[in-house]
Design a protein around this motif. Structure first.
Motif, PDB file in Angstrom:
ATOM      1  N   ASP A  11       0.837  -1.208   0.000  1.00  0.00           N
ATOM      2  CA  ASP A  11       0.000   0.000   0.000  1.00  0.00           C
ATOM      3  C   ASP A  11       0.868   1.252   0.000  1.00  0.00           C
ATOM      4  O   ASP A  11       0.585   2.215  -0.712  1.00  0.00           O
ATOM      5  N   VAL A  12       1.926   1.252   0.794  1.00  0.00           N
ATOM      6  CA  VAL A  12       2.827   2.402   0.871  1.00  0.00           C
ATOM      7  C   VAL A  12       3.528   2.603  -0.473  1.00  0.00           C
ATOM      8  O   VAL A  12       3.647   3.733  -0.955  1.00  0.00           O
ATOM      9  N   VAL A  13       3.957   1.519  -1.101  1.00  0.00           N
ATOM     10  CA  VAL A  13       4.602   1.620  -2.418  1.00  0.00           C
ATOM     11  C   VAL A  13       3.621   2.188  -3.441  1.00  0.00           C
ATOM     12  O   VAL A  13       3.968   3.086  -4.210  1.00  0.00           O
ATOM     13  N   PHE A  14       2.379   1.691  -3.451  1.00  0.00           N
ATOM     14  CA  PHE A  14       1.367   2.219  -4.370  1.00  0.00           C
ATOM     15  C   PHE A  14       1.076   3.688  -4.080  1.00  0.00           C
ATOM     16  O   PHE A  14       0.888   4.488  -4.996  1.00  0.00           O
ATOM     17  N   ALA A  15       1.031   4.057  -2.805  1.00  0.00           N
ATOM     18  CA  ALA A  15       0.765   5.453  -2.431  1.00  0.00           C
ATOM     19  C   ALA A  15       1.888   6.367  -2.920  1.00  0.00           C
ATOM     20  O   ALA A  15       1.632   7.449  -3.443  1.00  0.00           O
ATOM     21  N   LEU A  16       3.123   5.930  -2.763  1.00  0.00           N
ATOM     22  CA  LEU A  16       4.256   6.720  -3.256  1.00  0.00           C
ATOM     23  C   LEU A  16       4.173   6.892  -4.766  1.00  0.00           C
ATOM     24  O   LEU A  16       4.427   7.969  -5.298  1.00  0.00           O
ATOM     25  N   ARG A  17       3.810   5.832  -5.454  1.00  0.00           N
ATOM     26  CA  ARG A  17       3.657   5.909  -6.908  1.00  0.00           C
ATOM     27  C   ARG A  17       2.520   6.868  -7.269  1.00  0.00           C
ATOM     28  O   ARG A  17       2.642   7.672  -8.197  1.00  0.00           O
ATOM     29  N   ALA A  18       1.424   6.807  -6.530  1.00  0.00           N
ATOM     30  CA  ALA A  18       0.274   7.670  -6.817  1.00  0.00           C
ATOM     31  C   ALA A  18       0.631   9.149  -6.666  1.00  0.00           C
ATOM     32  O   ALA A  18       0.296   9.956  -7.528  1.00  0.00           O
ATOM     33  N   VAL A  19       1.325   9.513  -5.580  1.00  0.00           N
ATOM     34  CA  VAL A  19       1.639  10.930  -5.395  1.00  0.00           C
ATOM     35  C   VAL A  19       2.713  11.405  -6.360  1.00  0.00           C
ATOM     36  O   VAL A  19       2.771  12.583  -6.694  1.00  0.00           O
ATOM     37  N   THR A  20       3.548  10.483  -6.831  1.00  0.00           N
ATOM     38  CA  THR A  20       4.590  10.861  -7.784  1.00  0.00           C
ATOM     39  C   THR A  20       4.028  10.995  -9.199  1.00  0.00           C
ATOM     40  O   THR A  20       4.278  11.984  -9.884  1.00  0.00           O
ATOM     41  N   VAL A  21       3.254  10.028  -9.627  1.00  0.00           N
ATOM     42  CA  VAL A  21       2.714  10.019 -10.987  1.00  0.00           C
ATOM     43  C   VAL A  21       1.580  11.040 -11.132  1.00  0.00           C
ATOM     44  O   VAL A  21       1.462  11.695 -12.158  1.00  0.00           O
ATOM     45  N   HIS A  22       0.786  11.188 -10.111  1.00  0.00           N
ATOM     46  CA  HIS A  22      -0.363  12.104 -10.161  1.00  0.00           C
ATOM     47  C   HIS A  22      -0.011  13.445  -9.517  1.00  0.00           C
ATOM     48  O   HIS A  22      -0.734  13.966  -8.674  1.00  0.00           O
ATOM     49  N   ALA A  23       1.100  13.989  -9.933  1.00  0.00           N
ATOM     50  CA  ALA A  23       1.584  15.291  -9.461  1.00  0.00           C
ATOM     51  C   ALA A  23       1.011  16.388 -10.352  1.00  0.00           C
ATOM     52  O   ALA A  23       0.501  16.117 -11.437  1.00  0.00           O
ATOM     53  N   PRO A  24       1.126  17.647  -9.909  1.00  0.00           N
ATOM     54  CA  PRO A  24       0.646  18.736 -10.777  1.00  0.00           C
ATOM     55  C   PRO A  24       1.518  18.855 -12.020  1.00  0.00           C
ATOM     56  O   PRO A  24       2.685  18.461 -12.012  1.00  0.00           O
ATOM     57  N   GLU A  25       0.947  19.370 -13.098  1.00  0.00           N
ATOM     58  CA  GLU A  25       1.678  19.528 -14.360  1.00  0.00           C
ATOM     59  C   GLU A  25       2.979  20.297 -14.166  1.00  0.00           C
ATOM     60  O   GLU A  25       3.980  20.000 -14.774  1.00  0.00           O
ATOM     61  N   ARG A  26       2.930  21.305 -13.335  1.00  0.00           N
ATOM     62  CA  ARG A  26       4.118  22.081 -12.979  1.00  0.00           C
ATOM     63  C   ARG A  26       3.949  22.425 -11.508  1.00  0.00           C
ATOM     64  O   ARG A  26       2.872  22.219 -10.954  1.00  0.00           O
ATOM     65  N   PRO A  27       4.970  22.925 -10.845  1.00  0.00           N
ATOM     66  CA  PRO A  27       4.864  23.121  -9.385  1.00  0.00           C
ATOM     67  C   PRO A  27       3.618  23.861  -8.918  1.00  0.00           C
ATOM     68  O   PRO A  27       3.070  23.545  -7.879  1.00  0.00           O
ATOM     69  N   ASP A  28       3.137  24.825  -9.682  1.00  0.00           N
ATOM     70  CA  ASP A  28       1.940  25.555  -9.265  1.00  0.00           C
ATOM     71  C   ASP A  28       0.721  25.194 -10.114  1.00  0.00           C
ATOM     72  O   ASP A  28      -0.251  25.929 -10.167  1.00  0.00           O
ATOM     73  N   GLY A  29       0.802  24.032 -10.770  1.00  0.00           N
ATOM     74  CA  GLY A  29      -0.270  23.626 -11.683  1.00  0.00           C
ATOM     75  C   GLY A  29      -1.567  23.275 -10.998  1.00  0.00           C
ATOM     76  O   GLY A  29      -1.590  22.852  -9.855  1.00  0.00           O
ATOM     77  N   GLU A  30      -2.649  23.463 -11.755  1.00  0.00           N
ATOM     78  CA  GLU A  30      -3.971  23.156 -11.233  1.00  0.00           C
ATOM     79  C   GLU A  30      -4.502  21.837 -11.777  1.00  0.00           C
ATOM     80  O   GLU A  30      -5.586  21.415 -11.397  1.00  0.00           O
ATOM     81  N   ARG A  31      -3.754  21.205 -12.669  1.00  0.00           N
ATOM     82  CA  ARG A  31      -4.190  19.939 -13.280  1.00  0.00           C
ATOM     83  C   ARG A  31      -3.185  18.840 -12.993  1.00  0.00           C
ATOM     84  O   ARG A  31      -1.981  19.060 -12.922  1.00  0.00           O
ATOM     85  N   CYS A  32      -3.707  17.618 -12.838  1.00  0.00           N
ATOM     86  CA  CYS A  32      -2.869  16.432 -12.659  1.00  0.00           C
ATOM     87  C   CYS A  32      -2.180  16.130 -13.988  1.00  0.00           C
ATOM     88  O   CYS A  32      -2.826  16.131 -15.032  1.00  0.00           O
ATOM     89  N   ARG A  33      -0.877  15.873 -13.956  1.00  0.00           N
ATOM     90  CA  ARG A  33      -0.168  15.627 -15.216  1.00  0.00           C
ATOM     91  C   ARG A  33      -0.508  14.261 -15.808  1.00  0.00           C
ATOM     92  O   ARG A  33      -0.298  14.017 -16.975  1.00  0.00           O
ATOM     93  N   LYS A  34      -1.076  13.353 -15.017  1.00  0.00           N
ATOM     94  CA  LYS A  34      -1.407  12.021 -15.510  1.00  0.00           C
ATOM     95  C   LYS A  34      -2.798  11.964 -16.145  1.00  0.00           C
ATOM     96  O   LYS A  34      -2.970  11.441 -17.230  1.00  0.00           O
ATOM     97  N   ASP A  35      -3.800  12.472 -15.451  1.00  0.00           N
ATOM     98  CA  ASP A  35      -5.171  12.321 -15.955  1.00  0.00           C
ATOM     99  C   ASP A  35      -5.892  13.641 -16.229  1.00  0.00           C
ATOM    100  O   ASP A  35      -7.065  13.644 -16.564  1.00  0.00           O
ATOM    101  N   GLN A  36      -5.192  14.768 -16.072  1.00  0.00           N
ATOM    102  CA  GLN A  36      -5.724  16.103 -16.350  1.00  0.00           C
ATOM    103  C   GLN A  36      -6.907  16.499 -15.468  1.00  0.00           C
ATOM    104  O   GLN A  36      -7.587  17.479 -15.747  1.00  0.00           O
ATOM    105  N   ALA A  37      -7.161  15.754 -14.400  1.00  0.00           N
ATOM    106  CA  ALA A  37      -8.192  16.143 -13.437  1.00  0.00           C
ATOM    107  C   ALA A  37      -7.672  17.319 -12.625  1.00  0.00           C
ATOM    108  O   ALA A  37      -6.478  17.607 -12.620  1.00  0.00           O
ATOM    109  N   THR A  38      -8.569  17.987 -11.921  1.00  0.00           N
ATOM    110  CA  THR A  38      -8.145  19.054 -11.032  1.00  0.00           C
ATOM    111  C   THR A  38      -7.196  18.473  -9.992  1.00  0.00           C
ATOM    112  O   THR A  38      -7.464  17.420  -9.417  1.00  0.00           O
ATOM    113  N   HIS A  39      -6.071  19.154  -9.788  1.00  0.00           N
ATOM    114  CA  HIS A  39      -5.084  18.661  -8.820  1.00  0.00           C
ATOM    115  C   HIS A  39      -5.413  19.208  -7.443  1.00  0.00           C
ATOM    116  O   HIS A  39      -5.753  20.386  -7.330  1.00  0.00           O
ATOM    117  N   PRO A  40      -5.357  18.410  -6.401  1.00  0.00           N
ATOM    118  CA  PRO A  40      -4.961  17.011  -6.383  1.00  0.00           C
ATOM    119  C   PRO A  40      -6.116  16.095  -6.801  1.00  0.00           C
ATOM    120  O   PRO A  40      -7.240  16.256  -6.326  1.00  0.00           O
TER     121      PRO A  40
END
Length: 79
Positions: free
Chosen positions: A17-46
Motif C-alpha cells: 500500500d505504501v509503495v502504491f501510495a508513493l507511486r500515486a503521489v509521484t505520478v499524479h503530481a501537478p503539471e508544474r509546481p503551481d499547476g492546477e491539473r494532474c499531469r497524468k489524468d488532467q483532473a483538477t489537482h490534487p
C-alpha cells in the motif's frame, strides 16, 4: 474536495500500500509546481489518486516534508 468522491483507505496498511501510495503521489503530481491539473489524468489537482496516496502516507506517519523528499527522490526512514 468532496470526501464521498475519495477512494477508501485499506483497513490495514501493508508495504505494498505504501509503495502504491508513493507511486500515486509521484505520478499524479501537478503539471508544474503551481499547476492546477494532474499531469497524468488532467483532473483538477490534487486528483483522487494523489489524495488517496497522501492519506495513506499520512496514516503511515509521514509528514508533508517527508513526502516531498520522497517525491524528489530522497529517502526517509519509515517507522
Amino acid at each position: 474536495m468532496d470526501p464521498i468522491d475519495d477512494l477508501p483507505l485499506p483497513p490495514y496498511l501493508t508495504t505494498e500500500d505504501v509503495v502504491f501510495a508513493l507511486r500515486a503521489v509521484t505520478v499524479h503530481a501537478p503539471e508544474r509546481p503551481d499547476g492546477e491539473r494532474c499531469r497524468k489524468d488532467q483532473a483538477t489537482h490534487p486528483c483522487r489518486l494523489h489524495r488517496w496516496g497522501r492519506r495513506v502516507l499520512e496514516r503511515r506517519g509521514l509528514t508533508d516534508e517527508q513526502v516531498q523528499m520522497l517525491i524528489a527522490g530522497g529517502s526517509v526512514a519509515l517507522r
